[in-house]
Write an enzyme that holds these catalytic residues in place. Structure first.
Site, short mmCIF file in Angstrom:
data_model
loop_
_atom_site.label_atom_id
_atom_site.label_comp_id
_atom_site.label_asym_id
_atom_site.label_seq_id
_atom_site.Cartn_x
_atom_site.Cartn_y
_atom_site.Cartn_z
N SER A 79 0.84 -1.19 0.00
CA SER A 79 0.00 0.00 0.00
C SER A 79 0.89 1.25 0.00
CB SER A 79 -0.95 -0.05 1.19
OG SER A 79 -2.02 0.84 1.03
N ASP A 127 -9.28 -6.72 -3.37
CA ASP A 127 -8.80 -5.58 -2.59
C ASP A 127 -9.84 -4.45 -2.61
OD1 ASP A 127 -7.45 -3.31 -1.60
OD2 ASP A 127 -5.52 -4.06 -2.30
N HIS A 155 -7.19 -6.36 0.99
CA HIS A 155 -6.06 -5.48 1.31
C HIS A 155 -5.48 -5.96 2.64
CE1 HIS A 155 -4.00 -1.76 0.20
NE2 HIS A 155 -3.99 -1.41 1.46
#
Length: 291
Positions: free
Chosen positions: A101, A231, A259
């Protein structure tokens, strides 16, 4: 083994796994997340595969320097500098770098600024830096609604904060069974370490100082892109865009994963990453111009 790295006016809490004589792999986690979001068995598995693995707390997370909630006197580029400071603290001229991320976003910055120091990039659940293509999908509305609840969250109520963080983890997850007990162990450890849990959300104020226009396309290092099929924060199209924009990048899609780094994906991720880094070991590290 834990170590505090001091860089100019901040302290960065780090932890290493494995033999320091092995090739180094530095792990940079995402926004609001401390080093604990890299599961210990993930780090230990990579170390047993022959790597010196280093994870660390970003500013405003865990035991690293934090600032008052709502005050973030730094930009994304400063977090990229922190990654380099961790490398300096371990006397690493070069290392493999993996980021998830936001961690993958700043890892791209490091790869462009000091390409000679980055042997390879593994980008997990990440968006392209300086993307100039068609609009990419972003965070799911359900997650935004959940974070809006922070305005009324009583941060002095340990149970309420714990429940808030658990729901955030659940919303981040994909279609695989959600392991609430595993997440609660991490959350409890997180709350026990944080100087002020509210400060982690300073990452939501992050800006960039420099012009990174179409930056991803200029990355010259070998790149492995790993992305969860489900995600909800940075949907799969972001990983696909990375793999398309970066020359010779390889995309691995994790079925049923959101995620997150769920237990069910750890062995697959370790296998993909170690095979990728072993292949890179036979290549000459790129030394192209920095950003």
């Amino acid at each position: 083994m834990e170590r505090v790295v001091r860089a100019s006016d901040i302290e960065i809490s780090t932890e290493s796994f494995g033999d320091a004589g092995n090739p180094a792999l530095v792990l940079a986690m995402g926004a609001t997340a401390s080093k604990l979001w890299w599961p210990r068995d993930f780090c230990e598995g990579l170390a047993k595969s022959g790597y010196h693995v280093i994870r660390y707390d970003h500013r405003d997370t865990g035991c690293s320097t934090s600032y008052p909630p709502g005050e973030a006197p730094y930009a994304a580029e400063d977090l990229a500098d922190d990654l380099l400071s961790v490398m300096d603290g371990y006397n690493l001229d070069r290392a493999h770098v993996a980021g998830m991320s936001l961690g993958g976003y700043i890892a791209q910055m490091v790869a462009l600024r000091q390409p000679e120091r980055v042997l390879s990039l593994t980008l997990i659940g990440t968006e392209p830096l300086g993307w100039t293509g068609p609009d990419l999908p972003g965070i799911a509305p359900e997650f935004m609604l959940h974070f809006a609840a922070m305005e009324t969250l009583d941060w002095s109520d340990h149970g309420a904060v714990r429940d808030f963080m658990l729901e955030a983890a659940r919303l981040s997850a994909g279609g695989n069974p959600f392991d609430a007990e595993r997440e609660l162990r991490r959350i409890d450890a997180e709350l026990g370490r944080a100087r002020d849990m509210r400060s982690a959300f300073n990452h939501g104020m992050l800006t960039v100082r420099d012009d990174w226009h179409d930056a991803t396309a200029r990355i010259s290092q070998p790149v492995l892109v790993i992305h969860g099929e489900q995600d909800p924060i940075l949907p799969l199209a972001n990983g696909e865009a990375l793999a398309t924009a970066i020359p010779r990048a390889r995309l691995v899609v994790l079925k049923g994963v959101g995620h997150e780094i769920p237990q069910a994906a750890i062995l697959v991720m370790i296998a993909e990453m170690t095979e990728f880094m072993r292949q890179v070991a036979g290549l000459t590290p790129p030394t192209g111009p920095g950003f």
